[in-house]
Scaffold this motif. Structure first.
Motif: not given
Ligand code: BGC
Length: 730
Positions: A461-463, A489-492, A498-503
């Protein structure tokens, strides 16, 4: 009278030969200055909009008209924190500067700066508005966090210096900004940073001092905000006492765009050049008003001479005269490779239960890739640092400004766009796992995302969280309900990555339910490939956090970001930085006994390392510094790099934080290899590692007492071992 020149260059018998022309930047600047008229001098201290009066050389962020008669070239300015900014032309989008800091690698940072320097020069730009070294850890919601180098003055200062050295090695005048204390974007032109002298010297100002001294960058951009009641660009304590006095900065101070608060007073306070135009704060400063002031005796002509001298000497020192920029195509392929390497070195593996990562393509039949437009590209940060990437944006979305964005600070956000760089993580993952069924879900609906995840071997999952100049984040929660997607998603699927794209830092309410988390920052032009390389183990992650990730915004020194009171007031308002003082980031969490979500300096690898045989050898006398020597062992089955970090605890009663980073070394070790490592902490280093700022002596002093040296792989006490102690004084 006959002159030497009149005799065809020979000297008259008995008369001394003419002095050779000066070769040093100061001498050359003075020689040129002596030939300039008043109007020519004034021309050099005034920055134009590139489109001013309908003329201008080309797109850029500013322009100073040269003096062809004397061979003084135009100065062309462009932003360049994360690649060449503005609309200068398509450029290589590097990963965010924070990712560069996360490499903890000065050689890698130099390469990052080279891309900026080379491409600026290829576009004919000879001054860079780059080098954002504001300490974002003071306010991790700051919308410009991605442009900074984090929360520690030493790491931030050294990484910035490496960028700037590389830029100036390409004959582009490099600079640091925003001097100083421009640590929030909210109402940045009214924010009055309140801070005591010692705290400022040991935090934000120290980052500037290191960056300047280690790089010899020739320009400093003063900031929009006020510091202790005076606008930074008219603040003589900042510009004259500290910068030009204590730091012995020989270059020139230019204002942030339109941030010039006054004419003669600002010039007398130490501002050397206004950028850009005349109209901010009422259009008080202009070359015309300076001219009048000089002609009627309100400002000594020597002040203008000093300003112009500083600009010219900077041009000589950086090689602008001797190596004029020549317009040519950029090396997009070579620079993209560096962008990818920078991301691979800066991505930080935050969690890896199982271990879930690296993925083994031969075991995968199905992969779900979810969210954040990962099918087309990777997110970038907005504002003046925005790069318009080679190949064009993969996707452009309107800005997502938070509720409080009044102009003028908010204008920058409102004008920004959310740009996705053209590097598709989906395509890169497919290339890594050619035999697997890799399916994309856009991540807008938890039910369909969870259904796809349930039928896949792994879910990635990309957040993403966009941020920009001219805004701050309201909190550190991912926007648009993305956390709910991750949770669903984690529940299933128990194999959720998780890949984070954040400042910068973000909260992760789902952390306990996912197997792996990779902080990819804004990953840049080749981000998709770099992320896939890390996920599949072609690259072993070695990035370490340059900024703490808090567990809650309630743990920050200011749980809410200060705004004007009333909110539509245009008057200055206080931002009280005395709350944390110099205890920025991990120092704050340490001092308060607060456990962050992830500590400064933290980052996992696909191998593990151990430290043994620690020895501390203080230099004689001990106030010269010390060395820590130890064996670093790679205990795993793959090669990897570890960042060994040295922290120093100061004597009780000094008021210092429990520990300060004073040195580090990134070491690459083959599987099973062991290496003896020595880290030297030199007391005379620009970072003043053994000193505190004394307001009594107005200088750095090494206090008497007992010091403790710690070594480890993050700032968290549990990951540090004590290397030893030493005593200063009788
Ligand atoms: C930013 C600076 C930038 C300048 C020119 C301002 O809004 O604060 O960092 O260099 O614009 O683009």
């Amino acid at each position: 009278m006959l002159t030497a020149a009149g005799c065809g260059g020979g000297s008259l018998a008995g008369s001394p030969p003419p002095p050779p022309p000066p070769t040093d930047p100061d001498g050359r600047a003075d020689l040129l200055l002596s030939q300039m008229t008043l109007d020519e001098k004034l021309q050099l201290v005034h920055g134009n909009l590139t489109t001013e009066n309908g003329v201008g050389p080309r797109n850029s962020a500013g322009w100073v008209v040269g003096v062809p008669r004397l061979g003084i070239p135009d100065l062309l300015y462009a932003d360049g924190s994360v690649g060449v900014g503005d609309t200068v032309g398509p450029a290589t989008a590097l990963p965010s500067s924070l990712a560069s800091a996360a490499s903890w690698d000065l050689d890698e940072a130099y390469k990052y700066g080279q891309v900026i320097g080379k491409e600026l020069s290829a576009y004919g730009v000879n001054v860079n508005f780059g080098g954002n070294v504001n300490l974002s850890g003071r306010e991790p919601r700051d919308g410009r966090t991605f442009e900074t180098k984090g929360e520690d003055p030493i790491l931030a200062g050294k990484i910035t210096a490496a960028h700037l050295r590389a830029i100036q090695d390409h004959y582009v005048i490099a600079g640091v900004k925003h001097f100083a204390m421009n640590d929030q974007e909210t109402a940045r032109t009214q924010a009055n940073a309140v801070i005591d002298e010692r705290s400022a010297r040991e935090s934000d100002l120290l980052a500037f001092e290191i960056a300047l001294k280690d790089s010899k960058a020739q320009s400093v951009m003063c900031a929009y905000d006020l510091m202790n009641g005076t606008f930074a660009c008219g603040n003589s304590h900042l510009l004259t006492d500290i910068l030009k006095g204590d730091f012995a900065f020989p270059g020139f101070v230019l204002s942030d765009a339109f941030a010039t608060p006054s004419s003669v007073p600002a010039a007398l306070a130490g501002l050397d050049q206004e950028q850009t135009g005349d109209y901010m704060f009422g259009g008080i400063w202009s070359s015309e008003s300076l001219k009048a002031a000089i002609q009627n005796g309100d400002m000594p002509a020597s002040q203008l001479d000093n300003m112009v001298h500083r600009i010219l000497r900077a041009m000589y020192a950086a090689g602008v005269f001797d190596h004029p920029a020549s317009v040519q195509p950029i090396d997009a392929t070579g620079d993209a490779a560096i962008a990818q390497e920078a991301e691979e070195q800066g991505a930080v593996l935050l969690q890896n239960a199982g271990p879930q990562l690296p993925l083994n393509a031969s075991n995968l039949k199905s992969v779900a890739v979810i969210g954040s437009h990962a099918d087309v590209g990777v997110l970038s940060g907005g504002g003046s640092a925005q790069v318009f990437p080679v190949g064009g944006a993969a996707l452009t979305l309107p800005p997502a400004c938070p509720p409080y964005t009044p102009p003028p600070g908010g204008l920058a956000c409102l004008n920004a766009l959310q740009i996705f760089d053209p590097s598709s993580p989906l395509a890169a993952i497919r290339a890594k796992a050619p035999d697997a069924n890799v399916v994309f879900n856009d991540g807008t609906d938890p039910t369909s995302a969870a259904a796809l995840a349930a039928s896949s071997d792994v879910a990635i999952v990309f957040e993403s969280q966009w941020e920009s100049e001219g805004m701050d984040l309201v909190d550190l929660t991912f926007a648009n309900g993305q956390d709910a997607i991750v949770s669903a998603v984690a529940a299933s699927n128990p194999h959720t990555i998780v890949v984070l794209e954040s400042g910068g830092p973000q909260l992760m309410p789902w952390l306990a339910n996912v197997s792996a988390v990779l902080e990819a920052w804004y990953p840049g032009q080749k981000g998709g490939d770099a992320i896939a390389n890390v996920l599949f183990g072609s690259v072993n992650p070695s990035g370490k956090l340059p900024i703490s990730f808090p567990a809650s915004i309630a743990d920050l020194p200011r749980p809410t970001i200060p705004i004007p009171d009333p909110p539509d007031s245009t008057a200055p308002f206080d931002v009280d930085y005395t709350v944390e003082g110099f205890n920025v980031g991990y120092k704050w969490f340490d001092a308060k006994g607060i456990q962050p979500l992830f500590p400064f300096g933290f980052g996992l690898s696909y191998t593990t390392f151990s430290i043994s045989n620690l020895q501390l050898s203080p230099d004689a006398p001990v106030t010269n510094g010390f060395q820590v020597t130890f064996n670093l062992q790679n205990n795993g089955s793959v090669a990897g790099a570890e960042v060994a970090q040295v922290y120093l605890g100061f004597p009780a009663g000094t008021g210092e934080p429990p520990k300060r980073l004073v040195g580090w070394q990134k070491v690459l070790l083959q599987s099973g290899a062991r290496q003896q490592v020595t880290i030297t902490v030199d007391a005379t280093d620009s970072s003043h590692p053994l000193s505190i700022w004394s307001t009594t002596s107005n200088g750095w002093v090494t206090p008497n007492g007992d010091y403790t040296v710690y070594v480890g792989n993050s700032s968290a006490s549990r990951s540090l071992v004590t290397a030893g102690t030493f005593h200063v004084g009788s």
